[in-house]
Design a protein around this motif. Structure first.
Motif, PDB file in Angstrom:
ATOM      1  N   LEU A  16       0.632  -1.249  -0.157  1.00  0.00           N
ATOM      2  CA  LEU A  16       0.156  -0.140  -0.008  1.00  0.00           C
ATOM      3  C   LEU A  16       0.888   1.335  -0.058  1.00  0.00           C
ATOM      4  O   LEU A  16       0.635   2.253  -0.423  1.00  0.00           O
ATOM      5  CB  LEU A  16      -0.760  -0.068   1.226  1.00  0.00           C
ATOM      6  N   GLY A  19       2.201   1.489  -3.452  1.00  0.00           N
ATOM      7  CA  GLY A  19       1.106   2.142  -4.312  1.00  0.00           C
ATOM      8  C   GLY A  19       1.210   3.562  -4.247  1.00  0.00           C
ATOM      9  O   GLY A  19       1.024   4.565  -5.021  1.00  0.00           O
ATOM     10  N   LEU A  20       1.011   4.295  -2.833  1.00  0.00           N
ATOM     11  CA  LEU A  20       0.985   5.853  -2.158  1.00  0.00           C
ATOM     12  C   LEU A  20       2.078   6.362  -3.343  1.00  0.00           C
ATOM     13  O   LEU A  20       1.715   7.285  -3.821  1.00  0.00           O
ATOM     14  CB  LEU A  20       1.198   5.721  -1.057  1.00  0.00           C
ATOM     15  N   MET A 234      -3.106   1.903  -5.029  1.00  0.00           N
ATOM     16  CA  MET A 234      -3.300   1.441  -3.926  1.00  0.00           C
ATOM     17  C   MET A 234      -4.431   0.108  -3.934  1.00  0.00           C
ATOM     18  O   MET A 234      -3.980  -1.069  -3.509  1.00  0.00           O
ATOM     19  CB  MET A 234      -3.818   2.031  -2.802  1.00  0.00           C
TER      20      MET A 234
END
Lengths: 367, 369
Positions: A16, A19-20, A234
């Motif tokens: 995550l 992804g950010l 994300m």
């Protein structure tokens, strides 16, 4: 079977954060047409990782990633100087640096594999990412990098935005263009570093292109694009991690990449702002409208020669203007009450159609 | 000994076969298409491997090459939809294909010949073990024969379509007027790149193929501006990199393909710095010479301007250069030396006097400006 255990959540949180950071940088990379820069930087980190291991004999991720960062920055600098100081174009410079650095990395990697102390250093895990090996320290590292990127981007939001859309104007306002450009590339390198452990060197480029491209199809507003891009990145991390934990031997990194590519493909087809599907429908609608308007105008001109605005003409009279319209278009106009048909195949303007044609011609004359 | 000769021959064949289409890709500003193609053919290779098992059959090669052509087509479709720029379109398609291929390998082919590291890096050292035998006679490694055919194919394509390739590369509009379809030539080229990639895949892997396609071509464009010379130089550079790369790999006992790519990079760097026409160092030296010449001419103008004036003694003096020209002492000495050597000026202690030649030069320069 989905197992919601400690490892799963560790991997999930790590990806995550990946992804950010890649979602943020993806917007800039796509809009500034530097998408493949990321590919080159990612490939160029391999010799850095290997050299860091050879020098320190450590395999802690922060050591290896520091090496990766140095070599990524070196590659970035080299590409920039090749573009500036030789006749090579950007794509050639990227291709040369990417392949040669990676080749050097492969040379070092095989060298390490033959070293006695290597004891399965696990360096080749960086090629495609290896989420099962993530430690809590790695998560802290990824979180730290993502937060640094987020803070820098938010505090330089206006500057980066101006640089992306109108760098000449930014220069006239006195913004330090060169330093901002370098800063953005440095952030790009950082975001690549954050993804090396989960997505890997080879496929990292997808995370820097697909989310931004997907987001671009749904909006014309930069801030919305950024939020969407982060969401897409994300979301695909989430789906990828879940899928790979449910299916045996399904590698996480490639899985995330396929998901994010699918999101980009769907957005390209269906996006509301630039999507291929809606653009096609819009074009068809416009074409139909234009052909309808031209029929009205043509009938108006024909009728004018008879001093009777409603005088019906043979279908073949349209030949005067080139191509004849389709019967379908005429039928549609009749349904709307703009034209009438007098048998067998004569067509004239109704009073409503006459009014419409008049306004259309007026509009054309004024513009 | 026999084995290492086999490897070197195969490496030379791979290097020259990929350098030829690489030159045209580079000149068409599509260098990264080679990256896209060499990655996405893996999907074709994996899918066909499940079906056919024999990776040396001609059908296999063409079918796998088709994946590369399809990739380029897909990239072009995305570009033409005007939603995405060229670089993003390339970066959108090939990682997806490559990721799919890796997933397939991991799910269904974990224990087979196609392991994911081999896929990336290739292993040229294993190539000689699979040999071509006709009537019981050993004719050398199978891979070399196939690669030789590809080299022949690439050479004859370039030989046959040389004019068309040249025109479509440098002037697309002229090509259209002359009735040459740039699209057709482009796709033929892409097909060749794909075929080369599929065949070379086993030996050098996906990423390093890009090194052999692009780097020698880039080196050659730094050394020459004539297409034919560029072609020959890039083949030469590729071959020399292959041989030196093999020696380095043998010395260090490492990946042959990696060492070859590294050598390609080294030769590129050499050309970047030392190329006689464009090298960084050559250009810097050239610039320095120009600066010196310009300053010397400036000095003659200064001397002419103040000649026979009341302030001649103070103006036409070597110490004055430091003040008025704001040159450093070393640089003004250099300029004076240059002028003295060319007999533009004479020097008496610190005073400087123009010769007849120096006067002429100053006048010519002033007239020009």
């Amino acid at each position: 079977m989905l197992q919601l255990d400690y490892t799963f959540f560790l991997v999930l949180v790590g990806t995550l954060f990946m992804g950010l950071s890649s979602g943020i940088l993806s917007c800039y990379a796509v809009l500034r047409q530097q998408s493949l820069f990321g590919d080159a930087i990612a490939h160029a980190t391999l010799p850095g990782i290997c050299l860091a291991f050879i020098i320190t004999k450590e395999k802690a991720s922060w050591v290896l990633l520091t090496g990766a960062l140095i070599w990524g920055a070196l590659a970035m600098y080299l590409i920039q100087s090749l573009i500036d100081y030789s006749r090579l174009k950007a794509d050639a410079a990227i291709g040369v640096v990417l392949s040669v650095f990676f080749g050097f990395g492969v040379l070092l990697l095989t060298l390490i594999q033959k070293m006695p102390l290597a004891s399965q250093s696990g360096l080749e895990n960086y090629l495609f990412g290896y989420t099962a090996g993530l430690l809590i320290e790695d998560i802290y590292l990824m979180a730290g990098i993502s937060i640094v990127i987020l803070v820098v981007v938010l505090s330089l939001w206006k500057e980066f935005k101006l640089l992306t859309f109108d760098s000449t104007y930014a220069a006239t306002l006195g913004a330090p263009i060169k330093r901002l450009t370098q800063g953005l590339l440095a952030l790009l390198t950082l975001s690549i570093i954050a993804g090396l452990q989960s997505v890997g060197i080879i496929l990292m480029t997808a995370m820097l292109i697909a989310p931004g491209t997907a987001a671009r199809q749904w909006t014309h507003k930069f801030s919305v694009m950024m939020i969407l891009s982060i969401t897409f990145a994300m979301l695909s991390a989430c789906i990828g991690v879940t899928l790979s934990s449910m299916i045996d031997h399904l590698p996480t990194g490639p899985c995330i990449v396929v998901v994010v590519s699918c999101l980009a493909g769907l957005s390209l087809l269906l996006g509301t702002k630039k999507g291929i599907f809606l653009t096609y429908i819009r074009q068809q609608w416009q074409r139909r409208n234009i052909s309808k308007e031209s029929i009205l105008q043509q009938l108006f001109i024909l009728a004018n020669t008879h001093n009777d605005p409603r005088y019906p003409h043979e279908f073949d009279s349209f030949r005067l203007f080139g191509k004849r319209p389709t019967q379908q278009a005429l039928k549609k106009l009749r349904q709307e009450g703009l034209v009438y048909k007098s048998p067998p195949n004569r067509w004239g303007l109704s009073s409503k159609g006459h009014q419409k044609a008049l306004t259309l011609l007026k509009k054309q004359n004024t513009s | 000994m026999m084995v290492s000769l086999d490897i070197i021959i195969l490496a030379l064949l791979v290097a020259s076969a990929s350098a030829i289409p690489g030159v045209f890709l580079l000149l068409r500003k599509s260098a990264m298409l080679s990256d896209a193609i060499s990655h996405s053919i893996l999907l074709g290779i994996v899918l066909l491997f499940f079906w056919l098992k024999d990776i040396h059959s001609p059908f296999f090669i063409f079918a796998a090459a088709l994946t590369g052509v399809l990739t380029v087509y897909l990239i072009e479709v995305i570009i033409q939809s005007k939603q995405v720029k060229k670089d993003a379109a390339i970066g959108l398609v090939f990682p997806c294909f490559f990721a799919l291929a890796i997933i397939l390998i991991n799910l269904f082919a974990r224990n087979v010949h196609l392991d994911q590291d081999a896929v990336l890096l290739g292993e040229i050292a294993f190539a000689p073990f699979e040999r071509l035998e006709v009537f019981g006679r050993d004719l050398g490694p199978k891979a070399s024969w196939v690669m030789g055919m590809v080299l022949l194919l690439n050479t004859s394509f370039v030989g046959f379509f040389y004019k068309e390739l040249k025109i479509t590369t440098f002037d697309k509009n002229l090509a259209l007027i002359l009735g040459i379809t740039p699209g057709l030539i482009h796709y033929l080229l892409v097909t060749l790149v794909s075929i080369t990639a599929v065949v070379a895949f086993d030996s050098v892997g996906a990423v390093l193929l890009v090194a052999f396609m692009i780097t020698p071509a880039a080196t050659a464009t730094l050394l020459s501006r004539r297409l034919l010379n560029v072609l020959f130089i890039s083949i030469g550079v590729a071959c020399v990199s292959a041989i030196t790369g093999y020696s380095v790999a043998a010395l260090l006992d490492t990946s042959i393909a990696g060492a070859m790519a590294t050598m390609c990079g080294l030769f590129f760097l050499l050309a970047f710095f030392l190329s006689p026409t464009q090298g960084l160092i050559t250009r810097a030296r050239h610039q320095k010479q120009k600066k010196l010449e310009f300053s010397a001419k400036l000095l003659t103008i200064q001397l002419l301007h103040h000649e026979n004036q009341s302030e001649e003694k103070s103006e036409n003096n070597i110490n004055n250069l430091l003040d008025h020209m704001q040159w450093t002492e070393a640089f003004s000495n250099k300029v004076c030396k240059y002028c003295l050597e060319n007999q533009w000026i004479t020097q008496k202690k610190t005073a400087l006097f123009l010769t007849q030649l120096g006067r002429e030069i100053a006048k010519v320069v002033m007239k020009k400006t």
